[in-house]
Design a protein around this motif. Structure first.
Motif, mmCIF file in Angstrom:
data_model
loop_
_atom_site.group_PDB
_atom_site.id
_atom_site.type_symbol
_atom_site.label_atom_id
_atom_site.label_comp_id
_atom_site.label_asym_id
_atom_site.label_seq_id
_atom_site.Cartn_x
_atom_site.Cartn_y
_atom_site.Cartn_z
ATOM 1 N N ALA A 165 85.718 45.763 44.293
ATOM 2 C CA ALA A 165 85.196 45.807 43.050
ATOM 3 C C ALA A 165 83.573 45.945 42.612
ATOM 4 N N LEU A 166 82.904 45.738 43.338
ATOM 5 C CA LEU A 166 81.325 46.053 43.432
ATOM 6 C C LEU A 166 80.804 47.567 43.070
ATOM 7 N N VAL A 167 83.006 48.657 44.030
ATOM 8 C CA VAL A 167 82.290 49.578 44.595
ATOM 9 C C VAL A 167 82.525 50.710 42.589
ATOM 10 N N HIS A 168 83.273 48.841 41.639
ATOM 11 C CA HIS A 168 83.983 49.866 40.839
ATOM 12 C C HIS A 168 83.118 49.530 39.509
ATOM 13 N N HIS A 169 82.215 48.765 40.194
ATOM 14 C CA HIS A 169 80.915 47.980 38.778
ATOM 15 C C HIS A 169 80.099 49.095 39.003
ATOM 16 N N TYR A 170 79.959 49.781 39.691
ATOM 17 C CA TYR A 170 78.555 50.900 39.972
ATOM 18 C C TYR A 170 79.324 52.074 39.624
ATOM 19 N N PHE A 171 80.238 52.584 40.106
ATOM 20 C CA PHE A 171 80.841 54.107 40.128
ATOM 21 C C PHE A 171 81.903 54.332 39.010
ATOM 22 N N GLY A 172 82.862 53.478 39.468
ATOM 23 C CA GLY A 172 84.153 53.930 38.189
ATOM 24 C C GLY A 172 85.279 53.931 38.668
ATOM 25 N N THR A 173 85.527 55.243 39.082
ATOM 26 C CA THR A 173 86.675 55.806 39.995
ATOM 27 C C THR A 173 85.303 56.826 41.020
ATOM 28 N N LYS A 174 86.519 57.130 41.618
ATOM 29 C CA LYS A 174 86.358 57.533 42.490
ATOM 30 C C LYS A 174 85.703 59.223 42.884
ATOM 31 N N ASP A 175 86.186 59.876 41.507
ATOM 32 C CA ASP A 175 86.115 61.151 41.226
ATOM 33 C C ASP A 175 84.021 60.725 40.896
ATOM 34 N N LYS A 176 83.765 60.051 39.814
ATOM 35 C CA LYS A 176 82.347 59.845 40.087
ATOM 36 C C LYS A 176 81.581 59.487 41.054
ATOM 37 N N LEU A 177 82.372 58.176 42.491
ATOM 38 C CA LEU A 177 81.819 58.242 43.106
ATOM 39 C C LEU A 177 80.981 59.749 43.639
ATOM 40 N N PHE A 178 82.178 59.912 44.122
ATOM 41 C CA PHE A 178 82.094 61.631 45.206
ATOM 42 C C PHE A 178 80.986 62.327 44.310
ATOM 43 N N LEU A 179 80.736 62.014 42.537
ATOM 44 C CA LEU A 179 80.462 62.834 42.280
ATOM 45 C C LEU A 179 78.538 62.190 42.645
ATOM 46 N N ALA A 180 78.637 61.137 42.685
ATOM 47 C CA ALA A 180 77.106 60.822 42.439
ATOM 48 C C ALA A 180 76.510 60.582 44.245
ATOM 49 N N GLY A 181 77.808 60.667 45.173
ATOM 50 C CA GLY A 181 77.084 61.085 46.198
ATOM 51 C C GLY A 181 76.060 62.164 47.040
ATOM 52 N N MET A 182 77.051 63.317 46.242
ATOM 53 C CA MET A 182 77.354 64.263 45.932
ATOM 54 C C MET A 182 76.242 65.074 45.478
ATOM 55 N N ASN A 183 75.229 64.177 44.298
ATOM 56 C CA ASN A 183 74.312 64.292 43.578
ATOM 57 C C ASN A 183 74.460 65.242 42.631
ATOM 58 N N VAL A 184 75.881 65.813 42.039
ATOM 59 C CA VAL A 184 76.180 65.719 41.639
ATOM 60 C C VAL A 184 76.165 65.803 39.846
ATOM 61 N N PRO A 185 75.451 65.912 38.658
ATOM 62 C CA PRO A 185 76.107 64.993 37.626
ATOM 63 C C PRO A 185 76.480 65.834 37.357
ATOM 64 N N ILE A 186 78.196 65.561 36.636
ATOM 65 C CA ILE A 186 78.943 66.029 36.025
ATOM 66 C C ILE A 186 79.615 65.071 35.010
ATOM 67 N N ASP A 187 80.109 64.554 33.878
ATOM 68 C CA ASP A 187 81.009 64.111 33.560
ATOM 69 C C ASP A 187 82.550 64.543 33.170
ATOM 70 N N LEU A 188 82.786 64.665 34.496
ATOM 71 C CA LEU A 188 84.325 65.363 34.996
ATOM 72 C C LEU A 188 85.440 64.774 34.087
ATOM 73 N N ASP A 189 85.407 64.255 33.093
ATOM 74 C CA ASP A 189 86.453 63.658 32.416
ATOM 75 C C ASP A 189 86.049 64.793 30.823
ATOM 76 N N ALA A 190 84.941 64.989 30.556
ATOM 77 C CA ALA A 190 84.720 65.318 29.245
ATOM 78 C C ALA A 190 84.523 66.858 29.477
ATOM 79 N N LEU A 191 84.117 67.440 30.807
ATOM 80 C CA LEU A 191 84.875 68.430 30.793
ATOM 81 C C LEU A 191 85.764 69.242 31.680
ATOM 82 N N VAL A 192 87.228 68.431 31.699
ATOM 83 C CA VAL A 192 88.102 68.390 31.150
ATOM 84 C C VAL A 192 88.882 68.648 30.495
#
Length: 200
Positions: free
Chosen positions: A48-75
């Motif tokens: 639950a704490l992972v979800h608290h900080y990052f929301g979804t797995k894709d947002k966690l991946f982007l944060a981990g790779m240091n790529v600030p993209i709003d994927l949902d907005a892009l799609v």
């Protein structure tokens, strides 16, 4: 004794621990193989704490790779176009990401993928499952055709990024973004919705 809340002292250090565990999990298992639960276990926190900080797995991946993209907005932006303009909209969105100041991080990941098999796998899985598959599904394309169409689009989009930002090959490297979109967009559109399959 108080119940476990899932939080640890020091928000910044906890967030960093989650990111470190995420990078390790994605590198070891790829995007598809890594899970929020496994990443949480690696960081020693509640999922639950992972979800608290990052929301979804894709947002966690982007944060981990240091790529600030709003994927949902892009799609949403890409699929908001008429069907016969989705290819142009997709190329415009991706070129916009690569060319932006934030795109430097994406280019860094792309460079790493050129020499690191695991990073290449993570990047491929992520782009395919979280971006291109969603666009293909949004267009209602036959699932049997999806793998070929997805691979063709990926070859074009990543090829442009490599040519423009890694190889710096002119005139692709210096051409105006809209000129590039005009040149590449129709090809991507054909890969998405045109006749690309051999006759049966």
């Amino acid at each position: 004794m108080a119940g476990r809340t899932g939080r640890r002292p020091g928000d910044t250090s906890t967030r960093d621990q989650i990111l470190a565990a995420a990078r390790e999990a994605f590198a070891e298992k790829g995007y598809d193989g890594a899970s929020i639960r496994g990443i949480a276990a690696g960081a020693g926190v509640d999922p639950a704490l992972v979800h608290h900080y990052f929301g979804t797995k894709d947002k966690l991946f982007l944060a981990g790779m240091n790529v600030p993209i709003d994927l949902d907005a892009l799609v949403k932006q890409v699929l908001g176009a008429p069907r016969d303009e989705v290819g142009v909209r997709l190329v415009r969105a991706m070129v916009g990401v690569w060319d932006s100041p934030a795109g430097a991080s994406a280019v860094a990941v792309l460079r790493s993928a050129m020499s690191n098999v695991e990073i290449a796998r993570m990047m491929r899985e992520f782009i395919v499952s979280q971006l291109l598959s969603r666009v293909i599904a949004g267009l209602g394309i036959d699932r049997a055709e999806a793998p070929l169409r997805t691979a063709l689009v990926l070859s074009q989009v990543v090829g442009v990024a490599v040519t423009r930002h890694v190889l710096h090959l002119d005139p692709i490297a210096s051409i105006d973004a809209e000129q590039l979109v005009a040149a590449i967009g129709p090809t991507v559109q054909r890969y998405l919705t045109g006749d690309v399959l051999p006759p049966r």
